[in-house]
Design a protein around this motif. Structure first.
Motif, PDB file in Angstrom:
ATOM      1  N   ASP A 183      10.137 -18.129-106.393  1.00 47.48           N
ATOM      2  CA  ASP A 183       9.181 -17.514-105.462  1.00 47.48           C
ATOM      3  C   ASP A 183       8.196 -18.547-104.925  1.00 47.48           C
ATOM      4  O   ASP A 183       7.854 -18.532-103.740  1.00 47.48           O
ATOM      5  N   ARG A 204      18.167 -16.840-100.658  1.00 47.22           N
ATOM      6  CA  ARG A 204      17.015 -16.108-100.109  1.00 47.22           C
ATOM      7  C   ARG A 204      16.612 -16.595 -98.723  1.00 47.22           C
ATOM      8  O   ARG A 204      16.106 -15.811 -97.917  1.00 47.22           O
ATOM      9  N   GLU A 237      19.813 -20.288-105.696  1.00 45.33           N
ATOM     10  CA  GLU A 237      19.143 -18.996-105.472  1.00 45.33           C
ATOM     11  C   GLU A 237      18.163 -19.084-104.300  1.00 45.33           C
ATOM     12  O   GLU A 237      18.011 -18.120-103.540  1.00 45.33           O
TER      13      GLU A 237
END
Length: 211
Positions: free
Chosen positions: A79, A125, A121
């Motif tokens: 994130d 995204r 990952e």
């Protein structure tokens, strides 16, 4: 299924990655230390974009991901890096992500390649492709106990170019934390020397002396 989940929480309660308090994966106090912003640092001419100031809490979160393989800690790092990619104004560039590779001994010990796995990952995204352009040429010492000049010497010549990788796009180096910049600068040097265009680096954390 709910009964098994509740039993699992009784036997193995969720603990904060930062302070180990029972409750959630990151408590409100630790969230203050791990709250993605945007920090821009220049190290040896390399532009380094980061999300979080390195702190004892940040160190524990990185270790929870890197050494313990905890998925929730991975998510916090992912994130943070995705946040920086959205803030760093790369829209005008043909960006590709280049992960800092793990050594063979760390891959065996952890059962995975930490940053390359994180990059996969991040790519899912953001739809930014990954180019695994770097490989480790020789053994290096643990950087944690070395001074800044010793880190630079330790990393010099440590990276080479993976086979069948050809220059294309504007490359962004991805790593978990930058402290002195020795690793990302050596990675950039290796890539530039083979004709790759390195736009900069993105890290989850940046050490405060660099600020």
């Amino acid at each position: 299924m709910q009964v098994f989940s509740e039993l699992s929480q009784l036997l193995f309660p969720t603990r904060c990655y930062g302070c180990n308090a029972i409750g959630i994966s990151i408590c409100s106090n630790c969230r203050r230390a791990w709250h993605p912003h945007y920090y821009l640092t220049h190290i040896g001419g390399l532009r380094v974009n980061s999300a979080v100031l390195y702190s004892p809490t940040a160190s524990k979160i990185i270790l929870a991901a890197k050494e313990r393989g905890l998925k929730g800690a991975d998510e916090l790092i992912i994130d943070a890096i995705v946040h920086v990619l959205s803030r760093a104004n790369f829209d005008k560039h043909n960006v590709r992500l280049v992960p800092i590779p793990s050594s063979a001994i760390n891959r065996r010990r952890r059962g995975r390649s930490f940053i390359p796995d994180i990059c996969d990952e991040i790519s899912e995204r953001t739809s930014i492709p990954v180019i695994p352009a770097l490989r480790i040429l020789r053994k290096v010492k643990d950087q944690s106990t070395l001074s800044a000049p010793a880190r630079t010497k330790n990393m010099h010549g440590a990276f080479g170019i993976a086979q069948k990788i050809y220059p294309r796009g504007d490359l962004i180096l991805i790593d978990d934390v930058v402290t002195t910049g020795a690793t990302v600068c050596e990675a950039a040097r290796a890539l530039n020397s083979h004709g790759f265009a390195v736009l900069g680096s993105v890290t989850a954390c940046v050490a405060q002396p660099l600020r």
